[in-house]
Motif scaffolding. Structure first.
Motif, PDB file in Angstrom:
ATOM      1  N   ALA A  55       0.960  -1.289   0.088  1.00 44.46           N
ATOM      2  CA  ALA A  55       0.068  -0.152   0.026  1.00 44.46           C
ATOM      3  C   ALA A  55       0.739   1.140   0.016  1.00 44.46           C
ATOM      4  CB  ALA A  55      -0.764   0.143   1.216  1.00 44.46           C
ATOM      5  N   SER A  56       1.815   1.076   0.788  1.00 47.91           N
ATOM      6  CA  SER A  56       2.745   2.450   1.050  1.00 47.91           C
ATOM      7  C   SER A  56       3.825   2.625  -0.287  1.00 47.91           C
ATOM      8  CB  SER A  56       3.798   2.083   1.969  1.00 47.91           C
ATOM      9  OG  SER A  56       3.206   2.276   3.316  1.00 47.91           O
ATOM     10  N   THR A  57       4.007   1.605  -0.825  1.00 47.49           N
ATOM     11  CA  THR A  57       4.768   1.485  -2.423  1.00 47.49           C
ATOM     12  C   THR A  57       3.869   2.173  -3.578  1.00 47.49           C
ATOM     13  OG1 THR A  57       6.188  -0.236  -1.566  1.00 47.49           O
ATOM     14  CG2 THR A  57       5.956   0.223  -3.904  1.00 47.49           C
ATOM     15  N   LEU A  58       2.401   1.575  -3.541  1.00 52.10           N
ATOM     16  CA  LEU A  58       1.828   2.139  -4.631  1.00 52.10           C
ATOM     17  C   LEU A  58       1.205   3.566  -4.522  1.00 52.10           C
ATOM     18  CD1 LEU A  58      -0.331  -1.060  -4.989  1.00 52.10           C
ATOM     19  CD2 LEU A  58       1.405   0.008  -6.661  1.00 52.10           C
ATOM     20  N   ALA A  59       0.874   3.918  -3.005  1.00 46.31           N
ATOM     21  CA  ALA A  59       0.663   5.248  -2.708  1.00 46.31           C
ATOM     22  C   ALA A  59       1.786   6.209  -3.226  1.00 46.31           C
ATOM     23  CB  ALA A  59       0.182   5.317  -1.448  1.00 46.31           C
ATOM     24  N   ARG A  60       3.077   5.862  -3.135  1.00 44.46           N
ATOM     25  CA  ARG A  60       3.985   6.843  -3.405  1.00 44.46           C
ATOM     26  C   ARG A  60       4.163   6.907  -5.018  1.00 44.46           C
ATOM     27  NH1 ARG A  60       6.670   4.709   1.508  1.00 44.46           N
ATOM     28  NH2 ARG A  60       7.586   2.938   0.362  1.00 44.46           N
ATOM     29  N   ARG A  61       3.606   5.840  -5.556  1.00 50.03           N
ATOM     30  CA  ARG A  61       3.933   5.784  -7.130  1.00 50.03           C
ATOM     31  C   ARG A  61       2.439   6.499  -7.747  1.00 50.03           C
ATOM     32  NH1 ARG A  61       7.301   1.964  -9.393  1.00 50.03           N
ATOM     33  NH2 ARG A  61       5.912   1.874 -11.262  1.00 50.03           N
ATOM     34  N   GLY A  62       1.532   6.732  -6.879  1.00 48.57           N
ATOM     35  CA  GLY A  62       0.292   7.589  -7.394  1.00 48.57           C
ATOM     36  C   GLY A  62      -0.635   6.476  -7.879  1.00 48.57           C
ATOM     37  N   GLU A  63      -0.522   5.144  -7.388  1.00 48.33           N
ATOM     38  CA  GLU A  63      -1.322   3.997  -7.844  1.00 48.33           C
ATOM     39  C   GLU A  63      -2.124   3.474  -6.664  1.00 48.33           C
ATOM     40  OE1 GLU A  63       0.598   1.447 -10.518  1.00 48.33           O
ATOM     41  OE2 GLU A  63       1.872   3.299 -11.162  1.00 48.33           O
ATOM     42  N   PRO A  64      -2.885   4.243  -5.621  1.00 48.38           N
ATOM     43  CA  PRO A  64      -2.988   3.586  -4.600  1.00 48.38           C
ATOM     44  C   PRO A  64      -4.113   2.397  -4.448  1.00 48.38           C
ATOM     45  CG  PRO A  64      -4.361   5.730  -4.778  1.00 48.38           C
ATOM     46  CD  PRO A  64      -3.319   5.702  -5.838  1.00 48.38           C
ATOM     47  N   LEU A  65      -3.992   1.627  -3.505  1.00 44.97           N
ATOM     48  CA  LEU A  65      -5.010   0.557  -3.261  1.00 44.97           C
ATOM     49  C   LEU A  65      -6.308   1.096  -3.047  1.00 44.97           C
ATOM     50  CD1 LEU A  65      -3.167  -2.062  -1.270  1.00 44.97           C
ATOM     51  CD2 LEU A  65      -3.675  -2.392  -3.576  1.00 44.97           C
ATOM     52  N   ARG A  66      -7.385   0.541  -3.664  1.00 42.54           N
ATOM     53  CA  ARG A  66      -8.917   0.892  -3.563  1.00 42.54           C
ATOM     54  C   ARG A  66      -9.766  -0.064  -3.038  1.00 42.54           C
ATOM     55  NH1 ARG A  66      -8.443   6.358  -3.875  1.00 42.54           N
ATOM     56  NH2 ARG A  66      -7.263   6.869  -5.877  1.00 42.54           N
ATOM     57  N   ALA A  67     -10.789   0.421  -2.396  1.00 39.01           N
ATOM     58  CA  ALA A  67     -11.889  -0.399  -1.879  1.00 39.01           C
ATOM     59  C   ALA A  67     -12.344  -1.550  -2.980  1.00 39.01           C
ATOM     60  CB  ALA A  67     -12.908   0.436  -1.593  1.00 39.01           C
ATOM     61  N   GLY A  68     -12.501  -2.932  -2.572  1.00 39.07           N
ATOM     62  CA  GLY A  68     -12.821  -3.753  -3.634  1.00 39.07           C
ATOM     63  C   GLY A  68     -11.677  -4.416  -4.117  1.00 39.07           C
ATOM     64  N   ASP A  69     -10.516  -3.899  -3.986  1.00 39.21           N
ATOM     65  CA  ASP A  69      -9.133  -4.815  -4.453  1.00 39.21           C
ATOM     66  C   ASP A  69      -8.949  -6.066  -3.688  1.00 39.21           C
ATOM     67  OD1 ASP A  69      -8.838  -2.679  -6.451  1.00 39.21           O
ATOM     68  OD2 ASP A  69      -7.012  -1.876  -5.420  1.00 39.21           O
ATOM     69  N   VAL A  70      -8.325  -7.045  -4.545  1.00 46.89           N
ATOM     70  CA  VAL A  70      -8.021  -8.189  -3.976  1.00 46.89           C
ATOM     71  C   VAL A  70      -6.508  -8.084  -3.972  1.00 46.89           C
ATOM     72  CG1 VAL A  70      -7.506 -10.576  -4.469  1.00 46.89           C
ATOM     73  CG2 VAL A  70      -9.549  -9.630  -5.171  1.00 46.89           C
ATOM     74  N   VAL A  71      -6.026  -8.243  -2.575  1.00 47.74           N
ATOM     75  CA  VAL A  71      -4.440  -8.327  -2.525  1.00 47.74           C
ATOM     76  C   VAL A  71      -4.063  -9.609  -1.958  1.00 47.74           C
ATOM     77  CG1 VAL A  71      -2.596  -7.170  -0.974  1.00 47.74           C
ATOM     78  CG2 VAL A  71      -4.657  -5.924  -1.499  1.00 47.74           C
ATOM     79  N   LEU A  72      -3.408 -10.279  -3.082  1.00 47.32           N
ATOM     80  CA  LEU A  72      -2.556 -11.573  -2.782  1.00 47.32           C
ATOM     81  C   LEU A  72      -1.242 -11.029  -1.942  1.00 47.32           C
ATOM     82  CD1 LEU A  72      -2.797 -13.577  -5.892  1.00 47.32           C
ATOM     83  CD2 LEU A  72      -4.516 -13.704  -3.984  1.00 47.32           C
ATOM     84  N   THR A  73      -1.220 -11.547  -0.586  1.00 45.59           N
ATOM     85  CA  THR A  73      -0.244 -11.003   0.381  1.00 45.59           C
ATOM     86  C   THR A  73       1.305 -11.791   0.223  1.00 45.59           C
ATOM     87  OG1 THR A  73      -0.967 -12.395   2.110  1.00 45.59           O
ATOM     88  CG2 THR A  73      -1.596 -10.086   1.879  1.00 45.59           C
ATOM     89  N   GLY A  74       1.361 -12.688  -0.267  1.00 45.04           N
ATOM     90  CA  GLY A  74       2.646 -13.483  -0.556  1.00 45.04           C
ATOM     91  C   GLY A  74       2.747 -14.924  -0.330  1.00 45.04           C
ATOM     92  N   ALA A  75       3.543 -15.658  -0.898  1.00 43.68           N
ATOM     93  CA  ALA A  75       3.736 -17.098  -0.609  1.00 43.68           C
ATOM     94  C   ALA A  75       3.990 -17.215   0.857  1.00 43.68           C
ATOM     95  CB  ALA A  75       4.935 -17.577  -1.515  1.00 43.68           C
ATOM     96  N   LEU A  76       3.300 -18.375   1.348  1.00 41.91           N
ATOM     97  CA  LEU A  76       3.356 -18.783   2.756  1.00 41.91           C
ATOM     98  C   LEU A  76       4.543 -19.944   2.895  1.00 41.91           C
ATOM     99  CD1 LEU A  76      -0.157 -18.800   3.878  1.00 41.91           C
ATOM    100  CD2 LEU A  76       1.559 -17.079   4.434  1.00 41.91           C
TER     101      LEU A  76
END
Length: 272
Positions: A211-232
């Motif tokens: 979220a921080s990385t995308l916000a700094r790039r001007g492409e923030p996460l939005r309501a409804g987005d799916v976020v795959l958080t990474g391999a376990l």
């Protein structure tokens, strides 16, 4: 748009279109030029969106130390999730859909609010999360032999392929993502396992980084987005006929199969 970015994007796009992996693209750039790699990713994703595809969220890659060791990298990355990449729980990957598939189990967050701040915290992610679901990410590489560095995988949309969200979902109040345990089976064989703490210490940490990385790039996460958080746990190669099921404590299970290659398909040499 530099000619080099355009060339790298064209190589990856051609690999996708033809089903023939391309050589690594890292040698086109200064060693470790991740910014250029994200420009390649952005160009190809913009082409897909212009062609009618729809952005449905983001994936975080390279969050597991095991996967980082597998690929020889030391930091996370991100890619775009398109609606066309989604498969239903229990669905099947068509033969020929992917080039060199591998699979990993993850925690998926479904956002109920935007995450626009450049200094997002895990608490911010928790507050913005509407639901949590088990997920399988089927990663793929357009680079021949998975011969990749961080530059190659970033340019290649973080080696995205397809993803499967489990039908079950819970609220963030019902589960502590850092404490979950994952086991993934190929048929009845245990092939990968891990915990939420294997994902940057906590899947919420990974999502806050994204979220921080995308916000700094001007492409923030939005309501409804799916976020795959990474391999376990470690990713596993997938072959025709394989059936994978991930069981994630507190979240339930999620399953996907890989279609067999029929004789007529093999004779034609065509994509499904």
């Amino acid at each position: 748009m530099s000619a080099t970015v355009q060339k790298a994007a064209d190589l990856l796009a051609t690999a996708t279109a033809t089903g023939t992996p391309c050589p690594p693209i890292r040698d086109l750039f200064t060693a470790g030029d991740i910014d250029a790699a994200y420009e390649v990713q952005r160009l190809n994703n913009e082409r897909l969106l212009a062609a009618g595809h729809r952005l449905t969220g983001r994936k975080i890659g390279l969050t597991s130390p095991a996967v980082q060791r597998q690929l020889g990298v030391d930091q996370p990355d991100f890619g775009a999730l398109l609606a066309s990449m989604a498969l239903a729980d229990g669905g099947s990957v068509p033969a020929g859909r992917l080039l060199q598939p591998r699979i990993e189990a993850e925690v998926a967050l479904i956002l109920g609010a935007d995450l626009t701040g450049p200094d997002c915290t895990p608490a911010d992610v928790r507050a913005a999360t509407a639901a949590v679901r088990p997920a399988l990410e089927i990663v793929d590489s357009r680079i021949a032999g998975w011969d990749i560095t961080i530059v190659d995988t970033v340019a290649d949309n973080a080696s995205s392929g397809l993803f499967v969200l489990g039908d079950e979902q819970v609220s963030i109040e019902e589960v502590e993502p850092a404490d979950i345990a994952m086991r993934m089976y190929r048929g009845g064989e245990l092939v990968s396992e891990g915990t939420g703490r294997d994902c940057l210490g906590d899947p919420l940490n990974a999502a806050a980084w994204l979220a921080s990385t995308l916000a700094r790039r001007g492409e923030p996460l939005r309501a409804g987005d799916v976020v795959l958080t990474g391999a376990l746990g470690p990713m596993v190669p997938a072959a025709p006929g394989d059936v994978f099921t991930a069981q994630i404590s507190g979240l339930g299970s999620v399953t996907v199969s890989f279609a067999e290659v029929t004789a007529s398909f093999a004779e034609r040499g065509e994509a499904s």
